[in-house]
Design an enzyme around this catalytic site. Structure first.
Site, PDB file in Angstrom:
ATOM      1  N   GLU A 264       5.254   1.713  -4.026  1.00  0.00           N
ATOM      2  CA  GLU A 264       4.375   1.600  -2.871  1.00  0.00           C
ATOM      3  C   GLU A 264       2.970   2.100  -3.230  1.00  0.00           C
ATOM      4  OE1 GLU A 264       5.540  -0.172  -0.667  1.00  0.00           O
ATOM      5  OE2 GLU A 264       7.139   0.692   0.550  1.00  0.00           O
TER       6      GLU A 264
ATOM      7  N   HIS B 287       3.159  -4.133  -3.670  1.00  0.00           N
ATOM      8  CA  HIS B 287       4.126  -3.392  -4.478  1.00  0.00           C
ATOM      9  C   HIS B 287       4.899  -4.324  -5.407  1.00  0.00           C
ATOM     10  CE1 HIS B 287       7.397  -3.513  -1.067  1.00  0.00           C
ATOM     11  NE2 HIS B 287       7.589  -4.518  -1.884  1.00  0.00           N
TER      12      HIS B 287
ATOM     13  N   ASN C  14       2.027  -5.571   0.531  1.00  0.00           N
ATOM     14  CA  ASN C  14       1.060  -4.505   0.217  1.00  0.00           C
ATOM     15  C   ASN C  14       0.826  -4.388  -1.295  1.00  0.00           C
ATOM     16  OD1 ASN C  14       3.367  -3.297  -0.724  1.00  0.00           O
ATOM     17  ND2 ASN C  14       3.365  -1.586   0.713  1.00  0.00           N
TER      18      ASN C  14
ATOM     19  N   ASP D 260      15.227  -2.510  -8.564  1.00  0.00           N
ATOM     20  CA  ASP D 260      15.289  -1.470  -7.547  1.00  0.00           C
ATOM     21  C   ASP D 260      16.532  -1.599  -6.679  1.00  0.00           C
ATOM     22  OD1 ASP D 260      14.538  -3.816  -6.263  1.00  0.00           O
ATOM     23  OD2 ASP D 260      12.591  -3.094  -5.619  1.00  0.00           O
TER      24      ASP D 260
HETATM   25  C1  GLP Z   1      11.121  -6.006  -1.531  1.00  0.00           C
HETATM   26  C2  GLP Z   1      11.482  -5.774  -2.994  1.00  0.00           C
HETATM   27  C3  GLP Z   1      10.456  -6.351  -3.925  1.00  0.00           C
HETATM   28  C4  GLP Z   1      10.091  -7.749  -3.488  1.00  0.00           C
HETATM   29  C5  GLP Z   1       9.489  -7.712  -2.113  1.00  0.00           C
HETATM   30  C6  GLP Z   1       9.044  -9.075  -1.607  1.00  0.00           C
HETATM   31  O1  GLP Z   1      10.400  -4.967  -0.948  1.00  0.00           O
HETATM   32  N1  GLP Z   1      11.662  -4.397  -3.330  1.00  0.00           N
HETATM   33  O2  GLP Z   1      10.977  -6.329  -5.245  1.00  0.00           O
HETATM   34  O3  GLP Z   1       9.194  -8.312  -4.401  1.00  0.00           O
HETATM   35  O4  GLP Z   1      10.458  -7.204  -1.235  1.00  0.00           O
HETATM   36  O5  GLP Z   1      10.110  -9.755  -1.040  1.00  0.00           O
HETATM   37  P1  GLP Z   1      10.110 -11.287  -0.696  1.00  0.00           P
HETATM   38  O6  GLP Z   1      10.276 -11.986  -1.994  1.00  0.00           O
HETATM   39  O7  GLP Z   1      11.294 -11.469   0.208  1.00  0.00           O
HETATM   40  O8  GLP Z   1       8.819 -11.581  -0.042  1.00  0.00           O
END
Ligand code: GLP
Length: 256
Positions: free
Chosen positions: A154, A149, A147, A78
């Site tokens: 989302e 995702h 959440n 993404d």
């Molecule tokens: C973002 C990314 C996700 C990721 C998530 C969790 O929103 N789009 O791909 O898994 O954050 O991030 P973190 O690993 O910093 O908790």
């Protein structure tokens, strides 16, 4: 490897490791065994703080000569929209600094949704087509949002099938604000592989660490398959490996 534990839950192999170093090493073992099997295939990378321990281990293995990523193609889950590539909060920038500048993935074999594309809908189509053109999508790395995702899929009424343009929820903007000067600076949209795009990978490697992820990890693996928790779709995938630290595994273990 320390106090490592492995559990099999239907199609999901769950490794529980003691500490981030061990998580990185285990995730790197999973990645490297896929790479040995398919050294010229397409691999999907992820951003966020979670996969950094994996990337550090991959860099160490590249430096000691035991890892060669010279023939792979690299996709990414993404990207924020809009955002310029040179913005230090872009996922493009993150991938360069955290991994690609330190290993031998060829720049021309890297693809990520563009936060600079003039038309996000057209960019979604381009990106999805680029992935679907590959018949060798070997492994996708994913983290998980608080959440549930994966990518930026989302909570929704249905699982998005293809790369899509999304409006970020307040909870994601708040969670990601720690990387920006303020929540107001977090882009309000993103382009993300769909859940269906992620599911096309032959193998999915989910990494989660820290107590904040404990509940959602349990819900994703043991709860209902529900598009309100996009990671729960992985229960339908035939080859998922989950690597957790002991904090992220707590609620899952409590329910077994
Ligand atoms: C973002 C990314 C996700 C990721 C998530 C969790 O929103 N789009 O791909 O898994 O954050 O991030 P973190 O690993 O910093 O908790």
């Amino acid at each position: 490897m320390g106090n490592s534990q492995a559990i099999n839950l239907n199609n999901i192999t769950v490794y529980i490791e003691d500490g981030l170093d061990a998580v990185g090493k285990r995730a790197a073992d999973v990645f490297c065994s896929a790479l040995t099997d398919a050294p010229t295939a397409a691999y999907g990378f992820a951003t966020g703080s979670t996969p950094v321990c994996l990337y550090q281990e991959l860099i160490a293995r590249y430096k000691d000569g035991s890892l060669d990523m010279g023939e792979i193609s690299a996709f990414n889950l993404d990207e924020y929209y809009p955002i310029t590539k040179d913005n230090d909060q872009s996922y493009d920038y993150f991938m360069s600094t955290e991994l690609f500048n330190h290993v031998n993935v060829k720049p021309e074999n890297r693809d990520i949704p563009s936060g600079e594309a003039p038309n996000p809908a057209a960019e979604c189509l381009r990106y999805e087509a680029a992935i679907r053109a590959r018949k060798d999508f070997k492994l996708q790395i994913v983290g998980i949002g608080e959440n549930g995702h994966i990518g930026f899929n989302e909570p929704a009424a249905t699982f998005p099938a293809t790369t899509n343009y999304v409006e970020l929820t307040e909870s994601t903007i708040t969670a990601n604000a720690r990387f920006f000067d303020s929540a107001a600076d977090v882009p309000k949209h993103a382009i993300t592989m769909g859940v269906g795009t992620i599911m096309m990978a032959e193998q999915v490697l989910l990494i989660a660490t820290g107590s904040k992820k404990s509940q959602i990890v349990r819900d994703s693996i043991l709860g209902d398959i529900d598009p309100q928790v996009s990671a729960s779709a992985l229960q339908m995938h035939r080859n998922v490996t989950v690597v957790l630290d002991t904090d992220a595994a707590r609620d899952l273990l409590a329910q077994l």
